[in-house]
Design a protein around this motif. Structure first.
Motif, PDB file in Angstrom:
ATOM      1  N   GLU A 134       0.834  -1.203   0.000  1.00  0.00           N
ATOM      2  CA  GLU A 134       0.000   0.000   0.000  1.00  0.00           C
ATOM      3  C   GLU A 134       0.873   1.259   0.000  1.00  0.00           C
ATOM      4  O   GLU A 134       0.601   2.215  -0.722  1.00  0.00           O
ATOM      5  N   ILE A 135       1.932   1.244   0.780  1.00  0.00           N
ATOM      6  CA  ILE A 135       2.857   2.380   0.823  1.00  0.00           C
ATOM      7  C   ILE A 135       3.562   2.552  -0.519  1.00  0.00           C
ATOM      8  O   ILE A 135       3.665   3.669  -1.050  1.00  0.00           O
ATOM      9  N   LEU A 136       4.029   1.455  -1.105  1.00  0.00           N
ATOM     10  CA  LEU A 136       4.712   1.539  -2.402  1.00  0.00           C
ATOM     11  C   LEU A 136       3.742   1.960  -3.508  1.00  0.00           C
ATOM     12  O   LEU A 136       4.117   2.685  -4.435  1.00  0.00           O
ATOM     13  N   SER A 137       2.505   1.539  -3.406  1.00  0.00           N
ATOM     14  CA  SER A 137       1.482   1.965  -4.359  1.00  0.00           C
ATOM     15  C   SER A 137       1.218   3.463  -4.219  1.00  0.00           C
ATOM     16  O   SER A 137       1.047   4.178  -5.209  1.00  0.00           O
ATOM     17  N   TYR A 138       1.193   3.950  -2.995  1.00  0.00           N
ATOM     18  CA  TYR A 138       1.017   5.379  -2.728  1.00  0.00           C
ATOM     19  C   TYR A 138       2.143   6.168  -3.403  1.00  0.00           C
ATOM     20  O   TYR A 138       1.904   7.215  -4.007  1.00  0.00           O
ATOM     21  N   GLN A 139       3.354   5.648  -3.331  1.00  0.00           N
ATOM     22  CA  GLN A 139       4.491   6.296  -3.968  1.00  0.00           C
ATOM     23  C   GLN A 139       4.273   6.390  -5.473  1.00  0.00           C
ATOM     24  O   GLN A 139       4.463   7.443  -6.075  1.00  0.00           O
ATOM     25  N   HIS A 140       3.839   5.288  -6.064  1.00  0.00           N
ATOM     26  CA  HIS A 140       3.627   5.244  -7.507  1.00  0.00           C
ATOM     27  C   HIS A 140       2.517   6.211  -7.928  1.00  0.00           C
ATOM     28  O   HIS A 140       2.675   6.973  -8.878  1.00  0.00           O
ATOM     29  N   LYS A 141       1.393   6.174  -7.211  1.00  0.00           N
ATOM     30  CA  LYS A 141       0.239   7.027  -7.546  1.00  0.00           C
ATOM     31  C   LYS A 141       0.546   8.510  -7.413  1.00  0.00           C
ATOM     32  O   LYS A 141       0.002   9.330  -8.142  1.00  0.00           O
ATOM     33  N   ASN A 142       1.409   8.850  -6.469  1.00  0.00           N
ATOM     34  CA  ASN A 142       1.707  10.255  -6.193  1.00  0.00           C
ATOM     35  C   ASN A 142       3.039  10.716  -6.757  1.00  0.00           C
ATOM     36  O   ASN A 142       3.517  11.796  -6.419  1.00  0.00           O
TER      37      ASN A 142
END
Length: 116
Positions: A73-81
């Motif tokens: 979830e944290i790594l996905s947040y990085q990608h999305k933002n």
């Protein structure tokens, strides 16, 4: 070995009802989820108890642990933002080395879920 996971939803509902009823509205959207991630638990903790002094923050950070879903979830947040490792580390109060280690370990195995 059986791993027992605390029922954080029940724990935080009870804590808010008994000790912090004024925080109920702020926590409603998180507690309305079926399952709480570790990020949700951290957010609830911040809402209820606020930011402590620097020494307490450092102590708490040293004793946090993240499950695989939370890391993703944290790594996905990085990608999305569109964040670099330093920005992500600062946002979640992590070390850059931790972020780099997670990416090395998880990105290749779960690259399809990080792009969602």
């Amino acid at each position: 070995m059986i791993r027992v996971i605390p029922n954080y939803k029940r724990i935080y509902n009870d804590m808010i009802t008994r000790k912090h009823p004024e925080k109920q509205e702020q926590c409603r959207s998180i507690l309305g989820k079926e399952d709480l991630s570790m990020l949700d638990v951290i957010k609830l903790n911040d809402i209820i108890f606020g930011i402590k002094d620097k020494q307490t923050v450092i102590f708490n950070q040293m004793h946090r642990s993240y499950d695989e879903n939370t890391i993703l979830e944290i790594l996905s947040y990085q990608h999305k933002n569109n964040m670099n490792n330093t920005q992500l580390a600062n946002h979640f109060s992590l070390s850059r080395n931790t972020v780099a280690k997670w990416k090395k370990h998880f990105v290749n195995r779960h690259s399809h879920s990080l792009k969602a």
